[in-house]
Design an enzyme around this catalytic site. Structure first.
Site, mmCIF file in Angstrom:
data_model
loop_
_atom_site.group_PDB
_atom_site.id
_atom_site.type_symbol
_atom_site.label_atom_id
_atom_site.label_comp_id
_atom_site.label_asym_id
_atom_site.label_seq_id
_atom_site.Cartn_x
_atom_site.Cartn_y
_atom_site.Cartn_z
ATOM 1 N N LYS A 33 0.849 -1.198 0.000
ATOM 2 C CA LYS A 33 0.000 0.000 0.000
ATOM 3 C C LYS A 33 0.879 1.240 0.000
ATOM 4 O O LYS A 33 1.736 1.419 0.873
ATOM 5 C CB LYS A 33 -0.920 0.039 1.212
ATOM 6 C CG LYS A 33 -1.887 1.235 1.178
ATOM 7 C CD LYS A 33 -2.572 1.470 2.504
ATOM 8 C CE LYS A 33 -1.752 2.299 3.462
ATOM 9 N NZ LYS A 33 -1.882 3.760 3.230
ATOM 10 N N ASP A 60 -3.297 4.277 -2.225
ATOM 11 C CA ASP A 60 -4.226 4.840 -1.237
ATOM 12 C C ASP A 60 -4.176 6.368 -1.332
ATOM 13 O O ASP A 60 -3.630 7.038 -0.459
ATOM 14 C CB ASP A 60 -3.832 4.359 0.158
ATOM 15 C CG ASP A 60 -4.844 4.760 1.214
ATOM 16 O OD1 ASP A 60 -5.996 5.073 0.848
ATOM 17 O OD2 ASP A 60 -4.476 4.755 2.407
ATOM 18 N N LYS A 62 -6.961 8.375 -1.754
ATOM 19 C CA LYS A 62 -8.153 8.999 -1.160
ATOM 20 C C LYS A 62 -8.626 10.202 -1.982
ATOM 21 O O LYS A 62 -8.806 11.301 -1.460
ATOM 22 C CB LYS A 62 -7.891 9.400 0.290
ATOM 23 C CG LYS A 62 -7.573 8.220 1.216
ATOM 24 C CD LYS A 62 -7.423 8.694 2.651
ATOM 25 C CE LYS A 62 -7.194 7.517 3.596
ATOM 26 N NZ LYS A 62 -5.851 6.920 3.427
ATOM 27 N N THR A 116 -9.984 5.816 10.378
ATOM 28 C CA THR A 116 -9.816 5.136 11.661
ATOM 29 C C THR A 116 -9.199 6.039 12.719
ATOM 30 O O THR A 116 -9.111 5.655 13.885
ATOM 31 C CB THR A 116 -8.949 3.865 11.505
ATOM 32 O OG1 THR A 116 -7.735 4.198 10.838
ATOM 33 C CG2 THR A 116 -9.690 2.803 10.736
ATOM 34 N N ARG A 207 3.033 0.225 10.687
ATOM 35 C CA ARG A 207 4.015 0.343 11.759
ATOM 36 C C ARG A 207 4.325 -0.948 12.512
ATOM 37 O O ARG A 207 5.490 -1.169 12.875
ATOM 38 C CB ARG A 207 3.571 1.442 12.747
ATOM 39 C CG ARG A 207 3.837 2.834 12.196
ATOM 40 C CD ARG A 207 3.160 3.920 13.007
ATOM 41 N NE ARG A 207 1.755 4.030 12.662
ATOM 42 C CZ ARG A 207 0.978 5.054 13.005
ATOM 43 N NH1 ARG A 207 1.490 6.052 13.710
ATOM 44 N NH2 ARG A 207 -0.281 5.103 12.641
#
Length: 226
Positions: A33, A60, A62, A116, A207
């Site tokens: 990603k 990603d 967005k 999130t 992470r």
């Protein structure tokens, strides 16, 4: 696409470090990603370089703008052959419809519902009276009706969304294994196993792998829980 649902979030500033990390754990992930930090730093060149590893690429980005602009952006990344691209469901039905129409034939377009990093108080502050679960379900319905392949949501919502959208493609970020990892800026988290059991198609993990003392061991351990 690989049967391994783990997509490694490679949001690191240096291209050589990103390549080295991806190469190290490539046998224990299903894709890569690449988010805004990576794309703004390295652009098309960086994506092409990581494509050489032979893993699917999830862009990603967005995307969130007027329908014509988002469609043009989707067309501009055709050459990168992404497996997945994100748009914001809050951009509305017409934007999502145009994004899907402009996407490559083999590209899944998924809509971000509620980040999130947001909780009830954050949603209230931006004028959304629903809680994260209600808002995610509402935007999932909108994405489904717009013809998208699926959505991005937290592991807390994916089970409910999966019940109402049986064949949807669900991307779940904000995952933390039971290994003492800090939550960082994530507020609504679950374990990779919980998300998978609840219907997640893709598990985005950054992470807990990228900042582990031994990224290979961390990736192998997470894979082993699935």
């Amino acid at each position: 696409m690989s049967n391994n649902p783990i997509y490694l979030a490679l949001d690191v500033p240096r291209l050589d470090a990103a390549e080295a990390l991806a190469r190290k754990v490539a046998g224990h992930i299903g894709g890569i990603k690449l988010g805004l930090e990576f794309f703004c730093a390295h652009g098309h060149h960086g994506v092409h370089e990581l494509h050489k590893l032979g893993l699917p690429i999830f862009l990603d980005l967005k995307l969130h703008d007027i329908p014509n602009t988002v469609a043009a952006a989707m067309q501009a990344i055709h050459v990168l052959e992404p497996a997945i691209v994100t748009v914001h469901a809050a951009g509305g039905r017409a934007m999502m419809e145009d994004a899907k129409a402009a996407a490559g034939e083999n590209c899944k377009v998924v809509a971000v519902t509620v980040l999130t990093s947001l909780d009830d108080d954050d949603l209230t502050a931006i004028g959304v009276q629903s809680d994260p679960a209600e808002q995610a379900l509402r935007l999932a319905d909108l994405a489904h009706s717009a013809g998208l392949d699926g959505i991005v949501c937290s592991g807390h919502e994916v089970g409910a969304v999966h019940k109402q959208w049986k064949d949807g493609y669900f991307v779940v970020p904000g995952l933390r294994p039971d290994s003492g990892n800090g939550n960082g800026d994530q507020k609504r988290i679950v374990t990779p196993r919980q998300a998978r059991d609840n219907g997640a198609s893709v598990l985005v993990i950054g992470r807990p792998i990228s900042r582990a003392e031994d990224p290979l061991a961390a990736a192998r351990a997470i894979e082993g829980t699935l």
